[in-house]
Design a protein around this motif. Structure first.
Motif, short mmCIF file in Angstrom:
data_model
loop_
_atom_site.label_atom_id
_atom_site.label_comp_id
_atom_site.label_asym_id
_atom_site.label_seq_id
_atom_site.Cartn_x
_atom_site.Cartn_y
_atom_site.Cartn_z
N LEU A 4 0.83 -1.21 0.00
CA LEU A 4 0.00 0.00 0.00
C LEU A 4 0.86 1.26 0.00
O LEU A 4 0.52 2.24 -0.67
N SER A 5 1.97 1.22 0.73
CA SER A 5 2.89 2.37 0.75
C SER A 5 3.50 2.59 -0.63
O SER A 5 3.66 3.75 -1.09
N MET A 6 3.84 1.51 -1.31
CA MET A 6 4.38 1.61 -2.67
C MET A 6 3.34 2.21 -3.61
O MET A 6 3.66 3.08 -4.43
N ALA A 7 2.08 1.77 -3.46
CA ALA A 7 1.01 2.29 -4.32
C ALA A 7 0.79 3.78 -4.09
O ALA A 7 0.62 4.55 -5.04
N LYS A 8 0.81 4.20 -2.84
CA LYS A 8 0.62 5.62 -2.52
C LYS A 8 1.77 6.47 -3.06
O LYS A 8 1.55 7.56 -3.61
N THR A 9 2.99 5.96 -2.93
CA THR A 9 4.15 6.69 -3.44
C THR A 9 4.09 6.84 -4.95
O THR A 9 4.35 7.93 -5.50
N ILE A 10 3.73 5.76 -5.63
CA ILE A 10 3.65 5.80 -7.10
C ILE A 10 2.52 6.71 -7.55
O ILE A 10 2.64 7.42 -8.56
N PHE A 24 -3.88 3.48 -13.94
CA PHE A 24 -3.42 2.18 -13.44
C PHE A 24 -3.41 2.14 -11.91
O PHE A 24 -3.83 1.15 -11.30
N ILE A 25 -2.95 3.22 -11.27
CA ILE A 25 -2.90 3.24 -9.81
C ILE A 25 -4.31 3.29 -9.22
O ILE A 25 -4.59 2.66 -8.19
N ILE A 26 -5.20 4.01 -9.88
CA ILE A 26 -6.59 4.03 -9.42
C ILE A 26 -7.19 2.63 -9.50
O ILE A 26 -7.89 2.18 -8.58
N LEU A 27 -6.89 1.91 -10.58
CA LEU A 27 -7.36 0.52 -10.72
C LEU A 27 -6.78 -0.36 -9.62
O LEU A 27 -7.47 -1.25 -9.10
N ALA A 28 -5.52 -0.11 -9.26
CA ALA A 28 -4.89 -0.88 -8.18
C ALA A 28 -5.63 -0.66 -6.86
O ALA A 28 -5.93 -1.61 -6.14
#
Length: 200
Positions: free
Chosen positions: A119-125, A160-164
């Motif tokens: 989740l931290s990786m997703a937020k950073t990206i 893509f991040i929104i889909l994640a």
């Protein structure tokens, strides 16, 4: 980006995980039954890890969309040519792939710390993709070369991040986390039973 339902479920999974470490076989049995009741559905996409696969792929694509822009900004400060970008892109892509693969592996093993890292990786990206979008929009307004392509890649990265995040917030992802935690308890029970047999 995370719903209250996911946050509540994740906090509950974390509490369950803490109880695993010092529980005996009988206590683990009770916890496993509780997890089975929580899952509700024995079969489905969660049993194959489909939600995790989708979230991982979209996260990887979101990172791919922003990586070139990051290294362009970095190398511009050193007056390096465009061909030198690959000296930054390739190692970064490999490191990211290794870290992401290890994170996914430990999520599949039922470790909530790995979920937190994911989740931290997703937020950073997501933050990087938003920065990429702002810079690309600025370049597009100034009619800079390749600004249109960069703007499209920025929009794709955000998508893509929104889909994640949509995948993570889906009910199937929560059920999948419960299943993986259930399987971790089951493996822990087998370990305790083997240890009990070797002591006899």
């Amino acid at each position: 980006m995370l719903t209250k339902k996911f946050k509540h479920h994740f906090a509950w999974c974390h509490t369950v995980e803490q109880s695993i470490r010092h529980a005996d076989v009988k206590a683990l049995d009770a916890t496993r039954e509780q997890l089975m009741d929580k899952m509700g559905q024995p079969f489905g996409v969660h049993t194959r890890g489909v939600p995790l696969i989708i979230a991982t792929l979209t996260l990887l694509l979101g990172f791919a969309m922003v990586q070139i822009r990051l290294w362009e900004l970095l190398f511009s400060g050193f007056s390096a040519g465009p061909h030198n970008l690959f000296f930054g892109i390739l190692p970064t892509a490999l490191i990211f792939a290794v870290v992401l693969s290890a994170t996914v592996y430990f999520i599949a093993q039922g470790y909530m710390a790995a979920v937190s890292l994911f989740l931290s990786m997703a937020k950073t990206i997501l933050i990087l993709d938003l920065l990429h979008f702002v810079l690309s929009l600025y370049d597009f307004m100034l009619n800079k070369p390749y600004a249109g392509a960069q703007l499209i890649s920025a929009l794709l990265g955000i998508l893509f991040i929104i889909l994640a995040f949509l995948t993570v917030n889906a009910p199937s992802f929560r059920v999948m986390l419960t299943l993986m935690l259930h399987n971790r308890i089951w493996r822990r029970q087998l370990q305790l039973k083997r240890q009990a047999l070797t002591r006899r």
